[in-house]
Design a protein around this motif. Structure first.
Motif, PDB file in Angstrom:
ATOM      1  N   GLN A  81       6.329   5.698  -2.629  1.00 43.98           N
ATOM      2  CA  GLN A  81       7.418   4.828  -2.203  1.00 43.98           C
ATOM      3  C   GLN A  81       7.295   4.458  -0.728  1.00 43.98           C
ATOM      4  N   GLU A  82       6.831   5.393   0.095  1.00 45.30           N
ATOM      5  CA  GLU A  82       6.735   5.153   1.545  1.00 45.30           C
ATOM      6  C   GLU A  82       5.439   4.476   1.944  1.00 45.30           C
ATOM      7  N   GLY A  83       4.419   4.492   1.093  1.00 42.77           N
ATOM      8  CA  GLY A  83       3.141   3.882   1.442  1.00 42.77           C
ATOM      9  C   GLY A  83       2.259   4.779   2.287  1.00 42.77           C
ATOM     10  N   HIS A  84       2.871   5.508   3.247  1.00 47.18           N
ATOM     11  CA  HIS A  84       2.152   6.450   4.111  1.00 47.18           C
ATOM     12  C   HIS A  84       0.939   5.823   4.799  1.00 47.18           C
ATOM     13  N   LEU A  85       1.158   4.681   5.449  1.00 49.29           N
ATOM     14  CA  LEU A  85       0.106   4.086   6.273  1.00 49.29           C
ATOM     15  C   LEU A  85      -0.026   4.883   7.567  1.00 49.29           C
ATOM     16  N   PHE A  86      -1.233   4.835   8.148  1.00 49.68           N
ATOM     17  CA  PHE A  86      -1.462   5.510   9.426  1.00 49.68           C
ATOM     18  C   PHE A  86      -0.926   4.620  10.549  1.00 49.68           C
ATOM     19  N   LEU A 131       4.810  -4.967  10.211  1.00 49.65           N
ATOM     20  CA  LEU A 131       4.848  -5.473   8.841  1.00 49.65           C
ATOM     21  C   LEU A 131       6.212  -5.225   8.205  1.00 49.65           C
ATOM     22  N   SER A 132       6.560  -6.077   7.253  1.00 54.00           N
ATOM     23  CA  SER A 132       7.759  -5.824   6.455  1.00 54.00           C
ATOM     24  C   SER A 132       7.453  -4.713   5.448  1.00 54.00           C
ATOM     25  N   GLY A 133       8.508  -4.208   4.803  1.00 56.30           N
ATOM     26  CA  GLY A 133       8.301  -3.152   3.815  1.00 56.30           C
ATOM     27  C   GLY A 133       7.383  -3.583   2.688  1.00 56.30           C
ATOM     28  N   GLY A 134       7.554  -4.820   2.221  1.00 56.60           N
ATOM     29  CA  GLY A 134       6.703  -5.321   1.148  1.00 56.60           C
ATOM     30  C   GLY A 134       5.253  -5.462   1.580  1.00 56.60           C
ATOM     31  N   GLU A 135       5.053  -5.909   2.816  1.00 56.77           N
ATOM     32  CA  GLU A 135       3.684  -6.038   3.330  1.00 56.77           C
ATOM     33  C   GLU A 135       3.025  -4.675   3.472  1.00 56.77           C
ATOM     34  N   GLN A 136       3.797  -3.678   3.908  1.00 53.82           N
ATOM     35  CA  GLN A 136       3.236  -2.334   4.020  1.00 53.82           C
ATOM     36  C   GLN A 136       2.794  -1.798   2.662  1.00 53.82           C
ATOM     37  N   GLN A 137       3.580  -2.064   1.612  1.00 53.14           N
ATOM     38  CA  GLN A 137       3.205  -1.597   0.281  1.00 53.14           C
ATOM     39  C   GLN A 137       1.956  -2.305  -0.228  1.00 53.14           C
ATOM     40  N   ARG A 138       1.797  -3.566   0.112  1.00 55.53           N
ATOM     41  CA  ARG A 138       0.582  -4.289  -0.296  1.00 55.53           C
ATOM     42  C   ARG A 138      -0.646  -3.724   0.414  1.00 55.53           C
ATOM     43  N   LEU A 154       1.110   4.912  -9.193  1.00 52.60           N
ATOM     44  CA  LEU A 154       2.152   4.310  -8.360  1.00 52.60           C
ATOM     45  C   LEU A 154       3.449   5.073  -8.583  1.00 52.60           C
ATOM     46  N   ASP A 155       3.919   5.749  -7.543  1.00 49.40           N
ATOM     47  CA  ASP A 155       5.138   6.558  -7.656  1.00 49.40           C
ATOM     48  C   ASP A 155       6.301   5.828  -6.984  1.00 49.40           C
ATOM     49  N   GLU A 156       7.033   5.056  -7.773  1.00 42.78           N
ATOM     50  CA  GLU A 156       8.163   4.254  -7.291  1.00 42.78           C
ATOM     51  C   GLU A 156       7.808   3.445  -6.040  1.00 42.78           C
ATOM     52  N   PRO A 157       6.766   2.642  -6.095  1.00 43.80           N
ATOM     53  CA  PRO A 157       6.299   1.952  -4.887  1.00 43.80           C
ATOM     54  C   PRO A 157       7.197   0.826  -4.408  1.00 43.80           C
TER      55      PRO A 157
END
Length: 341
Positions: A81-86, A131-138, A154-157
């Motif tokens: 859900q959080e994406g966990h980008l660095f 980035l927006s939340g949607g962009e981060q998930q992409r 995909l866990d509730e992305p």
């Protein structure tokens, strides 16, 4: 790459989360896992990913058992859900993180991965906080796909995104997964998301799969009343069950399975058709309307000689909604699940 889990069990202390669970996720397709909170959906994903070990059972991918294979050797992409980008890396750095160093410098590779998730190459130099939340998930999905995994989990992305971003993001994500023919398991609490995106839907309850099949089957031919109620609104209508059909105050309706005796049928709001009053149709009085824009839920009191007080809920197109107190005709369509026979 087909994913199969067989006899999967997992407990945390005295709490049993999975109970001899069996599931097959077809290769190259998206399987949605749905169920109430705590039913074991995320635990199942973590075991498939190799983050948790089962107490019993096996996990196989493309026919090879991976139950004892470390997570980093399973060729699985995982998006939460959080994406966990660095945060200290650019989009390019995040997307290419798991690739060989020489590939990370290839701007064309980055551009192709971003294009796959419907992002322009100009995003490559931005940082996650830009980035927006949607962009981060992409970007998180692009990173998961960069290593060409056999399976993506995909866990509730999309759950943290607002409605508009959620629609656009899941459209881009599912298009990318379809383009790469990646076997995908999606955990979601959004039933419309599961039914619209998945080729297979699996319903978990108390750590077990109670039904798995096409979205249409889950919705129209639920395994039991609990599944039926979980995947959509229901109205129970008293009925005389006569084999493959049931006779009700709103007319006759076909049954998903043969049943006999006195009981009820469970129907969806859209199966109750509201029309102008006319001879031969049961009549009802409009009690209340729940307006939802494109449509509305209409509460109706049906005219019946026996068992007075029968109320049902119908779904009606927004421009065709009756007014409170209006007399209307009603009839049933489709098939129904019998209960209480």
């Amino acid at each position: 790459m087909t994913v199969r889990v067989a006899g999967l069990s997992k407990s945390f202390g005295a709490r049993t989360v999975l109970k001899e669970l069996d599931l097959t996720a077809p290769g190259g397709e998206l399987t949605a896992l749905i169920g109430r909170s705590g039913c074991g959906k995320s635990t199942l994903l973590r075991i498939i990913a190799g983050f948790d070990r089962p107490d019993a059972g096996t996990v196989t991918i493309a026919g090879s058992t991976v139950t004892d294979v470390p997570s980093h050797r399973r060729r699985i992409g995982y998006v939460t859900q959080e994406g966990h980008l660095f945060p200290h890396l650019t989009v390019a750095g995040n997307v290419t993180f798991g690739l060989p160093r020489r590939v990370r410098r290839d701007d064309q590779v980055v551009a192709e991965l971003l294009e796959l998730v419907a992002l322009d190459r100009r995003y490559a130099r931005r940082y996650p906080h830009q980035l927006s939340g949607g962009e981060q998930q992409r970007v998180a999905l692009a990173r998961a796909l960069a290593t060409r995994p056999d399976v993506v989990l995909l866990d509730e992305p999309f759950s943290a995104l607002d409605a508009e971003l959620r629609v656009d993001t899941r459209r881009a994500v599912t298009a990318a997964l379809a383009a790469t023919h990646t076997t995908t398991l999606l955990v979601t609490h959004d039933l419309s998301e599961a039914l619209s995106l998945a080729k297979q839907v699996a319903v978990l309850r108390d750590g077990m799969i109670v039904q798995a099949g096409l979205p249409e089957e889950i919705y129209r031919r639920p395994a039991d009343r609990a599944v039926a109620a979980f995947v959509g609104e229901l109205t129970a209508i008293p009925a005389l069950l006569a084999g493959d059909k049931a006779v009700t105050a709103l007319g006759t309706i076909a049954l998903t399975e043969s049943a006999h005796g006195t009981g009820s049928v469970l129907v969806r709001p859209e199966q109750i058709v509201v029309t102008d009053p006319r001879p031969g149709l049961p009549l009802a009085t409009t009690l209340a309307i729940d307006f939802r824009g494109h449509d509305g839920l209409v509460r109706l009191l049906v005219d019946v000689e026996i068992g007075k007080g029968l109320t049902v809920t119908a779904r009606v197109a927004g421009q065709l909604l009756p007014t409170p107190g209006q007399r209307v005709g009603v009839r049933l369509t489709g098939i129904a699940l019998a209960t209480g026979a």
